[in-house]
Write an enzyme that holds these catalytic residues in place. Structure first.
Site, PDB file in Angstrom:
ATOM      1  N   TYR A 123      -8.707   3.124   5.830  1.00  0.00           N
ATOM      2  CA  TYR A 123      -7.961   4.102   6.477  1.00  0.00           C
ATOM      3  C   TYR A 123      -7.733   5.155   5.409  1.00  0.00           C
ATOM      4  O   TYR A 123      -6.900   4.670   4.298  1.00  0.00           O
ATOM      5  CB  TYR A 123      -6.657   3.833   7.021  1.00  0.00           C
ATOM      6  CG  TYR A 123      -6.135   5.039   7.878  1.00  0.00           C
ATOM      7  CD1 TYR A 123      -6.236   5.315   9.159  1.00  0.00           C
ATOM      8  CD2 TYR A 123      -5.124   6.083   7.116  1.00  0.00           C
ATOM      9  CE1 TYR A 123      -5.597   6.432   9.918  1.00  0.00           C
ATOM     10  CE2 TYR A 123      -4.800   6.981   7.720  1.00  0.00           C
ATOM     11  CZ  TYR A 123      -5.131   7.136   9.116  1.00  0.00           C
ATOM     12  OH  TYR A 123      -4.370   8.556   9.511  1.00  0.00           O
ATOM     13  N   ASN A 208       0.845   7.594   6.656  1.00  0.00           N
ATOM     14  CA  ASN A 208       2.063   7.794   7.024  1.00  0.00           C
ATOM     15  C   ASN A 208       2.992   6.776   8.073  1.00  0.00           C
ATOM     16  O   ASN A 208       2.197   5.718   8.189  1.00  0.00           O
ATOM     17  CB  ASN A 208       2.171   9.121   7.891  1.00  0.00           C
ATOM     18  CG  ASN A 208       1.501   9.021   9.375  1.00  0.00           C
ATOM     19  OD1 ASN A 208       1.420   7.943   9.812  1.00  0.00           O
ATOM     20  ND2 ASN A 208       1.240  10.487   9.761  1.00  0.00           N
ATOM     21  N   GLN A 253       5.557  11.384  -8.811  1.00  0.00           N
ATOM     22  CA  GLN A 253       5.666  10.610  -7.734  1.00  0.00           C
ATOM     23  C   GLN A 253       6.805  11.410  -6.674  1.00  0.00           C
ATOM     24  O   GLN A 253       6.299  11.171  -5.439  1.00  0.00           O
ATOM     25  CB  GLN A 253       6.482   9.192  -7.943  1.00  0.00           C
ATOM     26  CG  GLN A 253       5.358   8.536  -8.732  1.00  0.00           C
ATOM     27  CD  GLN A 253       4.027   8.152  -8.229  1.00  0.00           C
ATOM     28  OE1 GLN A 253       3.717   7.667  -7.142  1.00  0.00           O
ATOM     29  NE2 GLN A 253       3.022   8.829  -8.920  1.00  0.00           N
ATOM     30  N   HIS A 256       4.772  13.590  -3.928  1.00  0.00           N
ATOM     31  CA  HIS A 256       4.071  12.763  -2.732  1.00  0.00           C
ATOM     32  C   HIS A 256       4.946  13.088  -1.470  1.00  0.00           C
ATOM     33  O   HIS A 256       4.177  13.474  -0.704  1.00  0.00           O
ATOM     34  CB  HIS A 256       3.904  11.416  -3.142  1.00  0.00           C
ATOM     35  CG  HIS A 256       2.986  10.787  -3.934  1.00  0.00           C
ATOM     36  ND1 HIS A 256       1.564  11.041  -3.067  1.00  0.00           N
ATOM     37  CD2 HIS A 256       2.614  10.169  -4.978  1.00  0.00           C
ATOM     38  CE1 HIS A 256       0.609  10.391  -4.104  1.00  0.00           C
ATOM     39  NE2 HIS A 256       1.214  10.222  -5.104  1.00  0.00           N
ATOM     40  N   GLU A 321       6.829  -0.231  -7.038  1.00  0.00           N
ATOM     41  CA  GLU A 321       5.638  -0.187  -6.940  1.00  0.00           C
ATOM     42  C   GLU A 321       4.920   0.263  -8.052  1.00  0.00           C
ATOM     43  O   GLU A 321       4.026  -0.603  -8.666  1.00  0.00           O
ATOM     44  CB  GLU A 321       5.295   1.128  -5.738  1.00  0.00           C
ATOM     45  CG  GLU A 321       3.639   1.316  -5.876  1.00  0.00           C
ATOM     46  CD  GLU A 321       3.662   2.749  -4.840  1.00  0.00           C
ATOM     47  OE1 GLU A 321       2.471   2.784  -4.413  1.00  0.00           O
ATOM     48  OE2 GLU A 321       4.562   3.325  -4.786  1.00  0.00           O
ATOM     49  N   HIS A 322       5.691   1.123  -8.925  1.00  0.00           N
ATOM     50  CA  HIS A 322       4.800   1.809 -10.340  1.00  0.00           C
ATOM     51  C   HIS A 322       5.969   1.513 -11.265  1.00  0.00           C
ATOM     52  O   HIS A 322       7.066   2.019 -11.045  1.00  0.00           O
ATOM     53  CB  HIS A 322       4.384   2.901 -10.250  1.00  0.00           C
ATOM     54  CG  HIS A 322       3.449   3.331  -9.347  1.00  0.00           C
ATOM     55  ND1 HIS A 322       3.912   3.921  -8.252  1.00  0.00           N
ATOM     56  CD2 HIS A 322       2.080   3.291  -9.377  1.00  0.00           C
ATOM     57  CE1 HIS A 322       2.600   4.228  -7.463  1.00  0.00           C
ATOM     58  NE2 HIS A 322       1.701   3.686  -8.095  1.00  0.00           N
ATOM     59  N   ASP A 355      -3.504   6.133 -10.853  1.00  0.00           N
ATOM     60  CA  ASP A 355      -3.815   6.779  -9.513  1.00  0.00           C
ATOM     61  C   ASP A 355      -5.135   7.074  -9.430  1.00  0.00           C
ATOM     62  O   ASP A 355      -6.157   6.925  -8.300  1.00  0.00           O
ATOM     63  CB  ASP A 355      -2.983   8.067  -9.066  1.00  0.00           C
ATOM     64  CG  ASP A 355      -1.624   7.789  -8.608  1.00  0.00           C
ATOM     65  OD1 ASP A 355      -1.246   6.478  -8.306  1.00  0.00           O
ATOM     66  OD2 ASP A 355      -0.877   8.445  -8.794  1.00  0.00           O
ATOM     67  N   HIS A 414      -4.513 -38.865  17.403  1.00  0.00           N
ATOM     68  CA  HIS A 414      -4.968 -38.713  15.830  1.00  0.00           C
ATOM     69  C   HIS A 414      -5.365 -39.902  15.277  1.00  0.00           C
ATOM     70  O   HIS A 414      -6.315 -40.131  14.592  1.00  0.00           O
ATOM     71  CB  HIS A 414      -3.748 -37.952  14.982  1.00  0.00           C
ATOM     72  CG  HIS A 414      -3.624 -36.498  15.332  1.00  0.00           C
ATOM     73  ND1 HIS A 414      -3.399 -35.931  16.680  1.00  0.00           N
ATOM     74  CD2 HIS A 414      -3.727 -35.654  14.316  1.00  0.00           C
ATOM     75  CE1 HIS A 414      -3.408 -34.706  16.498  1.00  0.00           C
ATOM     76  NE2 HIS A 414      -3.482 -34.461  15.166  1.00  0.00           N
TER      77      HIS A 414
END
Length: 423
Positions: A123, A208, A253, A256, A321-322, A355, A414
């Site tokens: 995506y 999103n 960031q 964004h 995340e970063h 990035d 079994h």
């Protein structure tokens, strides 16, 4: 104005930068998925008009359209995309692994073979935004893994097209088929298939809140990479750091998304004050000032700790995340970092390097998931298939153990599967 805290005076739970998702998103996505499962391509066309204002003639992008788009993109930008793609390939090739085989010559052979996932869906956000870097970050590892078919979807513009730079990046990355659809409806199409769009086995890529929720709801029908939240950067910086650089990295960031998080942790009161002032100054210079300012005011934080070691302890709890380590000798601190999606080290390693160009992946765990999750990579596009071989003599050595174990669990069938071979 960005908020400042002294770490010793607050609870760590108050510092967690997490973003709750609206409950109504879930219900809307559920309805969209059901519609696509029932009505297929017709539903996708309907949603393209409703959400994107587009009426594409066909869902699939033809090869000649991709070639034409590639030719339309400025040559210097093509060169940059190709340079980035090569860096990503170089980094991710190191993640390739071999299977293994254990054969001790006693009639038992055990092993594991590595098998690429056959069909994967990627995506890529579209419409008013174009992110060719996300095309590379998702498709290149899948290509290296050896996936048979890589399907890309992206929302169309109002003219019914996909941005030429996205198509050019897809050509460079080696994507097999591209479709004009996005949102929750596009995720549903990948998960369940339509007349035009083939069903895939795994879906990756950013989006999103509706895309993230759709991925959550189709998980199990297909695999997914992660449930991505708003972008996050956490900068750990010492007193020697340049406030201009630190502020710029945080705003990279913040621009964004209004829900993005930009956090500074420092052992310097002076730097904290200077960065706060510099953020205000640089905000006024940004074309996306409204978005970045909302991010800073809603989720921006400056946390003052006693020393850098404590700063990294806080960073591990936040699991960003970063993570930027803006210090003289960042490798001295790297072993202390346990929870982060991607670490950027030193005074000349801004997060946007990852990035776009360094080669490390920018599809990363958010919202604290770095405590257990990793960056997207080749491993996300493979399966590990185990196998077992026993001769009659080898089974004869252990069938009574199987019998005992199975009966202890109350599973007589079994037990018999092993025992009957020796009656």
């Amino acid at each position: 104005m960005i908020k400042k805290f002294r770490f010793s005076e607050v609870n760590i739970d108050d510092l967690l930068f997490r973003n709750s998702k609206a409950k109504e998103v879930s219900d809307t996505v559920k309805e969209i998925i059901a519609d696509v499962r029932k009505n297929g391509d017709e539903a996708l066309m309907r949603y393209a008009l409703k959400f994107d204002g587009a009426a594409p003639e066909k869902l699939e992008v033809a090869a000649r359209e991709i070639d034409r788009a590639y030719d339309e993109v400025p040559k210097d930008l093509i060169a940059t995309i190709e340079k980035a793609a090569e860096n990503i390939r170089e980094y991710h090739k190191m993640q390739l692994r071999d299977g293994y085989r254990i054969d001790n010559g006693d009639g038992r052979i055990l092993g594991q073979k590595i098998t690429p996932i056959e069909k994967v869906g990627i995506y890529i956000p579209g419409g008013t935004a174009s992110y060719p870097s996300s095309v590379l970050m998702n498709a290149v590892p899948a290509k290296i893994a050896g996936c048979d078919e890589i399907i890309m979807i992206s929302p169309p513009t109002r003219g019914g097209d996909i941005a030429p730079v996205i198509l050019a990046a897809a050509k460079i990355a080696g994507i097999d088929r591209i479709f004009r659809t996005g949102g929750a409806q596009g995720v549903a199409a990948l998960a369940y298939g339509t007349k035009s769009i083939p069903k895939v086995y795994k879906i990756t890529g950013p989006g999103n809140a509706f895309v993230a929720e759709a991925k959550r709801q189709v998980y199990g029908e297909v695999d997914i990479d992660t449930i991505a939240g708003p972008s996050e950067v956490l900068v750990v910086a010492d007193a020697k750091s340049d406030p201009v650089y630190v502020a710029a990295d945080m705003l990279s960031q913040a621009e964004h998304d209004k829900m993005a998080s930009a956090v500074l942790i420092t052992d310097s009161d002076k730097l904290a004050d200077e960065v706060a002032d510099e953020i205000e100054k640089q905000l006024c210079e940004l074309p996306r000032e409204e978005i970045a300012r909302a991010s800073i005011e809603n989720n921006g934080k400056i946390i003052i700790t006693d020393d850098i070691k404590e700063a990294i302890d806080v960073a591990n709890e936040l699991a960003p995340e970063h993570l930027e380590l803006v210090v003289d000798d960042p490798f001295d601190f790297l072993d202390q970092v346990r929870n982060a999606g991607s670490v950027f080290m030193g005074r000349y390693c801004p997060e946007p390097l990852g990035d776009y160009l360094s080669g490390t992946n920018h599809t990363l765990p958010t919202e604290g998931r770095a405590k257990y999750a990793s960056a997207l990579g080749v491993d996300d596009f493979i399966k590990k298939v185990q196998y077992t071989y026993y001769t009659r003599d080898a089974l004869s050595e252990v069938y009574k153990d199987i019998d005992r174990f199975a009966k202890a669990e109350g599973l007589d069938a079994h037990a018999k599967a092993a025992v009957k071979r020796f009656e």
